[in-house]
Design an enzyme around this catalytic site. Structure first.
Site, PDB file in Angstrom:
ATOM      1  N   LYS A 128       0.859  -1.188   0.000  1.00  0.00           N
ATOM      2  CA  LYS A 128       0.000   0.000   0.000  1.00  0.00           C
ATOM      3  C   LYS A 128       0.898   1.242   0.000  1.00  0.00           C
ATOM      4  CE  LYS A 128      -4.350   0.968   2.351  1.00  0.00           C
ATOM      5  NZ  LYS A 128      -5.015   0.829   3.651  1.00  0.00           N
TER       6      LYS A 128
HETATM    7  C1  E4P Z   1      -8.206   1.906   3.574  1.00  0.00           C
HETATM    8  O1  E4P Z   1      -7.566   0.984   3.152  1.00  0.00           O
HETATM    9  C2  E4P Z   1      -8.066   2.491   4.919  1.00  0.00           C
HETATM   10  O2  E4P Z   1      -7.483   1.539   5.774  1.00  0.00           O
HETATM   11  C3  E4P Z   1      -9.365   2.845   5.560  1.00  0.00           C
HETATM   12  O3  E4P Z   1     -10.476   2.483   4.780  1.00  0.00           O
HETATM   13  C4  E4P Z   1      -9.428   4.190   6.193  1.00  0.00           C
HETATM   14  O4  E4P Z   1     -10.688   4.377   6.753  1.00  0.00           O
HETATM   15  P1  E4P Z   1     -11.023   5.476   7.873  1.00  0.00           P
HETATM   16  O5  E4P Z   1     -11.345   6.747   7.174  1.00  0.00           O
HETATM   17  O6  E4P Z   1     -12.214   4.904   8.579  1.00  0.00           O
HETATM   18  O7  E4P Z   1      -9.802   5.589   8.739  1.00  0.00           O
END
Ligand code: E4P
Length: 218
Positions: A87
């Site tokens: 990522k």
């Molecule tokens: C995506 O891969 C992130 O881990 C995640 O969806 C972030 O979400 P949040 O806005 O609830 O922190």
């Protein structure tokens, strides 16, 4: 449409896996910290433990923000397990890293995407997944789901193979809106996935069926 769970919590990952509908996992540094996972070795072991529970793609995020650092970290993460997807944040160095990884057989998920222009760059660099954060857009009174529609349309028009991974999902309704918008994948907390099960008419119907059965069978 694929279902990923957005957590680093092993019990929740196991519960979603046991439901039989789980296709993968996304994590991020905040989710790892929430589970108290710290230190390089512990972090690597935690990713391996996740990969042992789920037979699907597991996103592991780089911490470095410079190109060289991202490449070094991404290689280590990708070596942990064949299902690891590196990522990478949507930055200039991140785009360069995604391009490098795509040319070197390492799969990527471009994270922290908030506009169609960012999604276009991620696809051109060869990202396997792009993660538009819909909940965080809603939080600032923008329309997160509209962003999913726009990216899906753009990718379909140009035939990009990057999969749209709707992220930052807050509710079961978000999941259904992303399904309507044509997202390839959603990543959601366990509560939002389990929320899809619920309907009062299902509960009432089941109660009546059982009552009628018992009338003649007890
Ligand atoms: C995506 O891969 C992130 O881990 C995640 O969806 C972030 O979400 P949040 O806005 O609830 O922190």
């Amino acid at each position: 449409m694929k279902f990923f769970i957005d957590t680093a919590n092993l019990e929740q990952i196991q519960e979603a896996q046991d439901l039989g509908v789980l296709d993968g996992v996304t994590t991020n540094p905040s989710l790892m910290a929430k589970e108290g996972i710290a230190g390089d070795e512990n972090i690597k072991n935690h990713y391996k433990a996740i990969c042992e529970i789920v037979d699907g793609d597991v996103s592991a995020e780089v911490i470095a923000i410079d190109f060289e650092g991202m490449i070094a970290e991404g290689k280590v993460l990708a070596d942990l397990h064949p299902n690891i997807v590196v990522k990478v944040p949507m930055t200039k160095d991140g785009i360069k890293a995604i391009k490098y990884f795509s040319e070197n057989g390492i799969r990527t998920n471009c994270t922290l995407v908030f506009s169609p222009g960012q999604a276009l760059l991620a696809a051109k660099a060869g990202a396997d997944y792009v993660s538009p954060f819909i909940g965080r857009l809603d939080d600032i009174s923008s329309d997160g789901v509209q962003l999913i529609y726009k990216i899906v349309d753009m990718y379909n028009y140009y035939g990009f193979e990057t999969q749209v991974l709707a992220a930052s999902i807050r509710s079961s309704q978000h999941i259904m809106q992303c399904a309507e918008a044509g997202a390839d994948v959603i990543t959601a907390p366990l509560s939002a996935i389990l929320g899809l099960l619920k309907h009062p008419l299902t509960d009432i119907g089941l109660e009546i069926f059982l009552k009628d059965y018992k009338k003649l069978n007890s």
